[in-house]
Design a protein around this motif. Structure first.
Motif, PDB file in Angstrom:
ATOM      1  N   ARG A 460     -30.886  42.715 -70.501  1.00 23.70           N
ATOM      2  CA  ARG A 460     -30.965  42.880 -71.586  1.00 23.70           C
ATOM      3  C   ARG A 460     -31.478  43.542 -73.077  1.00 23.70           C
ATOM      4  O   ARG A 460     -32.378  44.369 -72.644  1.00 23.70           O
ATOM      5  CB  ARG A 460     -31.792  41.430 -72.589  1.00 23.70           C
ATOM      6  N   GLU A 462     -30.340  46.201 -76.533  1.00 21.05           N
ATOM      7  CA  GLU A 462     -29.185  46.699 -78.039  1.00 21.05           C
ATOM      8  C   GLU A 462     -28.413  47.952 -77.718  1.00 21.05           C
ATOM      9  O   GLU A 462     -29.177  48.474 -77.037  1.00 21.05           O
ATOM     10  CB  GLU A 462     -30.132  46.444 -79.241  1.00 21.05           C
ATOM     11  N   GLU A 466     -27.358  45.947 -81.790  1.00 21.92           N
ATOM     12  CA  GLU A 466     -26.756  44.626 -81.442  1.00 21.92           C
ATOM     13  C   GLU A 466     -26.454  44.203 -80.420  1.00 21.92           C
ATOM     14  O   GLU A 466     -26.550  45.181 -78.855  1.00 21.92           O
ATOM     15  CB  GLU A 466     -24.737  44.696 -81.348  1.00 21.92           C
ATOM     16  N   ARG A 468     -26.878  42.484 -76.628  1.00 23.00           N
ATOM     17  CA  ARG A 468     -25.371  42.479 -75.032  1.00 23.00           C
ATOM     18  C   ARG A 468     -26.482  42.509 -73.804  1.00 23.00           C
ATOM     19  O   ARG A 468     -27.745  42.463 -73.595  1.00 23.00           O
ATOM     20  CB  ARG A 468     -25.341  44.130 -74.982  1.00 23.00           C
ATOM     21  N   SER A 469     -25.629  41.963 -73.122  1.00 24.72           N
ATOM     22  CA  SER A 469     -26.196  41.748 -71.610  1.00 24.72           C
ATOM     23  C   SER A 469     -25.289  42.334 -70.606  1.00 24.72           C
ATOM     24  O   SER A 469     -24.290  42.291 -70.994  1.00 24.72           O
ATOM     25  CB  SER A 469     -26.576  40.067 -70.959  1.00 24.72           C
ATOM     26  N   PHE A 470     -26.001  43.051 -69.933  1.00 27.48           N
ATOM     27  CA  PHE A 470     -24.477  43.556 -68.718  1.00 27.48           C
ATOM     28  C   PHE A 470     -25.538  42.964 -67.192  1.00 27.48           C
ATOM     29  O   PHE A 470     -26.752  42.457 -66.949  1.00 27.48           O
ATOM     30  CB  PHE A 470     -24.816  44.833 -69.055  1.00 27.48           C
ATOM     31  N   ARG A 522     -16.347  44.330 -78.490  1.00 26.44           N
ATOM     32  CA  ARG A 522     -15.501  42.981 -77.571  1.00 26.44           C
ATOM     33  C   ARG A 522     -15.490  43.615 -76.410  1.00 26.44           C
ATOM     34  O   ARG A 522     -16.424  43.125 -75.394  1.00 26.44           O
ATOM     35  CB  ARG A 522     -15.400  42.575 -77.823  1.00 26.44           C
ATOM     36  N   TYR A 524     -15.910  46.717 -74.082  1.00 24.49           N
ATOM     37  CA  TYR A 524     -17.247  46.886 -73.780  1.00 24.49           C
ATOM     38  C   TYR A 524     -17.977  45.777 -73.192  1.00 24.49           C
ATOM     39  O   TYR A 524     -18.509  45.929 -72.056  1.00 24.49           O
ATOM     40  CB  TYR A 524     -17.940  48.221 -74.668  1.00 24.49           C
ATOM     41  N   ARG A 525     -18.589  45.363 -73.936  1.00 24.43           N
ATOM     42  CA  ARG A 525     -18.980  43.831 -73.805  1.00 24.43           C
ATOM     43  C   ARG A 525     -18.637  42.834 -72.577  1.00 24.43           C
ATOM     44  O   ARG A 525     -19.663  42.639 -72.127  1.00 24.43           O
ATOM     45  CB  ARG A 525     -19.479  43.544 -75.089  1.00 24.43           C
ATOM     46  N   ARG A 526     -17.189  42.990 -72.613  1.00 24.45           N
ATOM     47  CA  ARG A 526     -17.156  41.846 -71.654  1.00 24.45           C
ATOM     48  C   ARG A 526     -17.383  42.410 -69.542  1.00 24.45           C
ATOM     49  O   ARG A 526     -17.495  41.969 -69.297  1.00 24.45           O
ATOM     50  CB  ARG A 526     -15.197  41.336 -72.050  1.00 24.45           C
ATOM     51  N   ASP A 528     -19.269  44.932 -69.361  1.00 22.10           N
ATOM     52  CA  ASP A 528     -20.509  45.294 -69.212  1.00 22.10           C
ATOM     53  C   ASP A 528     -20.989  43.716 -68.929  1.00 22.10           C
ATOM     54  O   ASP A 528     -21.922  43.833 -67.266  1.00 22.10           O
ATOM     55  CB  ASP A 528     -21.456  45.660 -70.506  1.00 22.10           C
ATOM     56  N   GLU A 529     -20.727  42.916 -69.024  1.00 24.13           N
ATOM     57  CA  GLU A 529     -21.700  41.536 -68.999  1.00 24.13           C
ATOM     58  C   GLU A 529     -20.647  41.136 -66.902  1.00 24.13           C
ATOM     59  O   GLU A 529     -21.149  40.261 -66.497  1.00 24.13           O
ATOM     60  CB  GLU A 529     -20.824  40.472 -69.472  1.00 24.13           C
TER      61      GLU A 529
END
Length: 599
Positions: A460, A462, A466, A468-470, A522, A524-526, A528-529
């Motif tokens: 986890r 930022e 923002e 984020r978790s990855f 959003r 990118y976050r998907r 990353d996770e």
């Protein structure tokens, strides 16, 4: 994440939401101990298997086989699984739930490895610590603890004339085929045989999601060696640093880890066998390569009461998750137990012919019974009596010194006159002898390795203010290699270019996901996770300049982006994904996109 949420709960939620794994047959209420790997999990699991195969099959020069998952009962009678493959079961008198007694003790007391304790002591501990049923809270003191065989039984063919079992390990599928496989190895030791496949154990109380299940995948290597002649390439791993937890340290109140090298551990006798030491070194490097956190990893030696009866020495590779140590692999010196048992029970030869350096003159006991006498005297048992005489001559030549020789056939003693047995000692020249190879077994739990990688990869931080978790998964095992996005989805030129890049990357052998839904941040976050190492974005700036078309490559862990010519994209991604070129080199070679472009 709430303050109370454990690492395991967080992992289970992520796994279900992002398609890594989830309980099977949910539409029908589910079945404890069975899991389905979703799109991400199936890909990650497959990549782990491929990485294992590359290291333990290809690099070691071993054979790979695929044996049936159901085998007839005599296989497991020979292997000892019918009589000794048990866990300790205690049943709640109130709700009827069955529990694994040693796990209850470990959960409620400070006692570790309770499975090594005898059943009477386990029953006493349940009473002493007033252990209750986890399901309903009823007291379990005074309830009997019984051995429960973990194998799933089935019938082969119609009716019940041919009982069989789902294999509890993949190893027996290798051992029973040894007579055929040794021919492929030209009857020459050492050689190894690997197998990756499903195994089944009817666990009393499955728990910790895919850590303890009733169906799971093993990756096993059976290394067959001549114990008097064959040595491993210990030099290649002698400097590998390992964290060991020997039995001697576990038995001390203030015992701790031994930080050493493989070479030193073998030389000092901490690891008693060079072959086991060799595979510990190979495994250490492999686990580190695929992304296991080495600060949460150790090799623990089995305690004397924990070690299987056939194992001269055994070590487990263990990973720490949620404060608990999980066995993810075992390394056992099994001696000649397995092949000797199948040689005894089976109808084939489980030995290897060892050539002598020079022929030898040896004395050999020989019997040539007079069948014209044995036939009328023993009838249909004459052949068995003859075989018993031959076996006795090999085992105990002195038994033929008297006037009468006694042999036992099917529990009945028969007497044969010595002159009818026709016993003598002959000298002959032999060029070699048959030996039973010894076996060293590294056995890996694939599902538990997947669980470990997910737990150890979760991070986890930022990005652009923002949270984020990855998943910082190694590119070698990550489910998807590259995510490809058009910056916006309503510009036809960007979409067409992005779709063309997807085709090019897939043709080049990359696993690619295309996503044009939602904001670029959003998207990118998907990725990353779910652990996608790199994302490629097609934007106007890359297509509207005077020079060649460019795209951005974004690195998952640092969120840095560089602008790269489309013509160089495949080669650069291949280099950074394989580890041949660090991403820092791309930062030095190309334009670094300004912070904030992450969306």
């Amino acid at each position: 994440m709430s303050q109370e949420e454990t690492e395991g709960e967080r992992l289970a939620e992520l796994a279900k939401r992002r398609g890594y794994f989830f309980g099977a047959s949910g539409a029908y209420g589910g079945a404890a101990g069975f899991y389905t790997f979703g799109p991400q999990g199936a890909s990650l699991k497959s990549n782990v298997e491929d990485a294992w195969r590359e290291r333990f099959t290809v690099q070691e020069g071993n054979f790979e086989v695929e044996a049936p998952t159901i085998m007839p009962e005599p296989v497991f009678e020979a292997s000892g699984h019918l009589d000794g493959f048990d866990d300790m079961l205690v049943e709640c008198p109130q709700c009827g739930e069955s529990h694994r007694a040693d796990h209850l003790i470990e959960d409620e007391t400070g006692i570790e490895e309770a499975e090594t304790l005898p059943i009477p002591e386990v029953e006493d501990l349940i009473e002493e610590h007033e252990i209750q049923c986890p399901a309903c809270g009823a007291h379990l003191a005074g309830e009997p603890v019984d051995d429960f065989n973990l194998m799933f039984e089935t019938n082969i063919g119609p009716g019940s004339s041919t009982p069989g079992y789902l294999r509890p390990e993949t190893a027996q599928g290798i051992f029973v085929e040894f007579p055929r496989i040794k021919e492929y190895a030209r009857n020459s030791l050492p050689f190894g045989v690997t197998q990756i496949g499903r195994a089944y154990r009817n666990e009393i109380s499955p728990r910790k999601s895919i850590v303890r299940t009733r169906e799971f995948t093993q990756a096993e290597l059976e290394q067959f060696v001549d114990p008097e002649r064959d040595e491993p390439d210990l030099e290649s791993v002698k400097d590998v640093e390992v964290t060991l937890y020997p039995a001697t340290e576990q038995e001390q109140d203030d015992g701790g880890y031994v930080e050493t090298t493989v070479g030193a551990a073998v030389e000092e006798g901490i690891v008693g066998d060079a072959w086991v030491g060799y595979f510990l070194g190979v495994a250490q490097e492999w686990y580190e390569r695929i992304g296991v956190d080495m600060d949460r990893f150790r090799f623990r030696q089995h305690l004397p009461g924990e070690r299987a009866h056939y194992a001269a020495d055994c070590w487990d590779a263990e990973s720490e998750v949620d404060g608990d140590w999980i066995e993810i692999a075992g390394f056992a010196y099994r001696g000649d137990y397995d092949l000797s048992k199948h040689d005894e029970y089976g109808d084939d030869e489980f030995t290897i012919f060892r050539q002598f350096d020079e022929p030898k003159e040896v004395e050999e006991a020989v019997v040539e019974p007079d069948m014209s006498v044995l036939g009328p005297e023993f009838g249909g048992a004459a052949g068995d009596v003859k075989a018993a005489l031959e076996d006795l001559a090999e085992r105990d030549p002195s038994a033929f010194e008297g006037d009468v020789v006694e042999v036992e056939v099917d529990g009945e003693t028969h007497e044969v006159d010595a002159d009818v047995a026709n016993f003598r000692i002959e000298e002959r020249t032999v060029s070699g002898e048959h030996i039973t190879p010894h076996v060293i077994e590294p056995s890996f739990g694939v599902d538990r390795t997947v669980y470990t990688l997910l737990a150890h990869a979760y991070e986890r931080d930022e990005v652009d203010g923002e949270a984020r978790s990855f998943l910082s998964l190694s590119p070698e095992v990550a489910p998807t290699d590259v995510g490809v996005f058009p910056l916006v989805s309503n510009v036809e030129r960007l979409v067409e270019r992005a779709e063309g890049i997807v085709d090019d990357l897939r043709t080049a052998g990359f696993s690619v996901v295309y996503d044009d839904s939602g904001s670029i941040g959003r998207r990118y976050r998907r990725q990353d996770e779910v652990g996608t190492p790199f994302c490629v974005t097609v934007d106007r700036d890359g297509l509207e300049g005077d020079g060649p078309d460019t795209v951005t490559i974004r690195e998952r862990d640092t969120a840095r982006q560089v602008r790269v010519p489309v013509s160089d994209l495949v080669d650069e991604l291949r280099a950074v994904e394989s580890g041949d070129r660090p991403f820092d080199d791309l930062v030095d070679a190309y334009e670094l996109v300004a912070p904030g472009a992450d969306g």
